[in-house]
Design a protein around this motif. Structure first.
Motif: not given
Length: 475
Positions: A203-217
């Motif tokens: 049996s299986n379950k799948s998915g995508k985990f998305r992370f949102y940060g802050i861009a900087s130099h």
């Protein structure tokens, strides 16, 4: 009296079983006559190499083939543009035949015995679904012709099933009730040997985990950034530590699909794609929750934001030995096939790229022992098998020893080796369907076994939940 006498004499000469065998022989001959036509369709789908939920041309080609054969087509079922059913006949029994046609990304390959990706092409049929869909449609058409020729009542239904490779297309079709009136389901899968045994899958379950940060130099002002990639890596580290504390037969794997754009820019977005597997769907649900907790912890620890999307889910395979015995008997009746001299050259060249023990090319002519087997993989056929008695076979469409999801599988599937195995499958399923149309007792035994295995109080609860089909899961 004279007519009665002739009838009695004929009855002694040609028994009912002889008539049945004659009918089966005619079915096999009809499939042989159409082999070139079916192989042309398979090669076209091999060339299309369309990934899950994007199989527009492949689905259309199979629909056209079945429509021309007299089937009634219902397209876009279960909210999936490339999913369809093709139905012929009326009344009981209703026998379903599954067909797939999605390719895999990242395995482009020419039909040659050395690694040679096709330029400007990403995907390839590394699991042989171009053969799967065509052979299944061929068997459905052969059964339809048998129903007509013998004036039999009953319904043959082909299921055009997209996105098996991670998209769980059949789970949506089951959830939509498309199998509610079906008495038995047949399927097959390409492989490197011929077998119709029974067994389990994960049996299986799948998915995508998305992370949102802050861009900087990343060097000039790193303190102002919050790295989404750090969150992905933190999640992966926690899940990898979790492996030490999971039950036997658990499987967890992932790929980082987005990790940032440049080293000197703190990544504002990152994504990781996870699979969780176990023989028991309940254990999969538990493992998945622990993976989600790791993602939440990673977001908290890196001061980022996280969301996730379940992209697929499938049950473990529910075996049905009552049906498997019938399929096995017909596979042995059809038999395997031998390699030509050119095929032997091709096969030996491909086997040079293998490691470990190399099977004989002659194993394509053999039928494996009828027995239980285990699989480390997963399939959405399992969801069907929990709601309708289901059985399948594997046919030798690849060079013996070939691993699925490999360039070697793509290569052989585009040659006459794939063609021969495809027709072994088409013939075996057609004969099995005929046996089921002819034997209400066999269907009753299959249902009895299913109910005993799953329990009388079983209620289908899909691992995909109530989400709509993940039509963009390959993007």
């Amino acid at each position: 009296m004279k007519n009665l006498y002739l009838l009695i004499v004929v009855g002694f000469i040609i028994s009912p079983s002889s008539w049945a065998q004659k009918n089966k022989t005619e079915v096999l001959k009809s499939l042989d006559k159409k082999t070139e036509q079916y192989w042309t369709n398979a090669k076209k789908i091999w060339g299309f190499a369309e990934v899950g939920f994007q199989e527009t041309q492949s689905s259309a080609l199979l629909q056209e083939s079945l429509r021309d054969a007299g089937f009634k087509i219902e397209a876009g079922v279960a909210g999936i543009p490339t999913a369809f059913t093709a139905t012929f006949g009326s009344g009981k029994p209703v026998i379903g035949i599954l067909g797939e046609f999605d390719a895999l990304p990242g395995v482009s390959q020419e039909a040659v015995p050395e690694f040679k990706p096709i330029p400007n092409k990403n995907a390839g049929h590394a699991c042989g679904h171009h053969l799967f869909g065509v052979a299944s449609s061929a068997s459905a058409i052969a059964v339809k012709d048998w129903l007509v020729a013998n004036k039999k009542t009953g319904t043959i239904r082909f299921y055009g099933c997209p996105a098996e490779e991670g998209g769980s297309g059949k789970a949506y079709m089951v959830r939509a009730g498309l199998f509610n009136d079906v008495d038995a389901v047949l399927h097959w899968h390409p492989g490197s040997l011929n077998t119709a045994g029974w067994g389990a899958s994960l049996s299986n379950k799948s998915g995508k985990f998305r992370f949102y940060g802050i861009a900087s130099h990343a060097s000039g002002s790193p303190e102002r950034g919050r790295s989404a990639l750090d969150a992905v890596e933190a999640m992966d580290a926690m899940v990898n530590m979790m492996r030490e504390h999971v039950s036997d037969k658990s499987r967890i794997h992932y790929v980082i699909t987005r990790g940032g754009e440049a080293p000197n820019v703190v990544p504002a977005f990152a994504e990781v794609y996870y699979y969780v597997r176990h023989p028991d769907p309940k254990e999969v649900r538990s493992l998945w929750e622990r993976v989600v907790h790791a993602a939440q912890g990673a977001a908290l620890g890196t001061d980022t934001r996280m969301d996730y999307e379940v992209t697929g889910g499938a049950y473990n395979m529910m075996p049905n030995i009552a049906l498997a015995k019938i399929m096995d008997a017909n596979l042995r009746s059809v038999g395997g096939y031998s390699y030509t001299e050119d095929e032997k050259v091709f096969g030996k060249k491909i086997q040079e790229s293998f490691t470990g023990k190399i099977p004989s090319l002659e194993s394509s002519a053999e039928i494996e022992e009828f027995k239980e087997s285990e699989s480390g993989g997963s399939t959405d056929v399992s969801d069907v098998a929990w709601v309708v008695p289901t059985t399948g076979l594997r046919a030798a469409t690849w060079v013996p020893g070939t691993a699925a999801h490999s360039w070697q599988a793509v290569a052989a599937g585009g040659t006459s080796i794939g063609e021969k195995g495809m027709m072994v499958a088409a013939k075996t399923m057609a004969l099995t369907a005929i046996d089921l149309f002819s034997s209400p007792t066999a269907i009753a035994e299959a249902w009895k076994e299913l109910k005993e295995r799953r329990g009388e109080d079983f209620k289908y609860d899909p691992l995909i939940g109530n989400r709509e089909p993940a039509l963009d899961y390959r993007n």
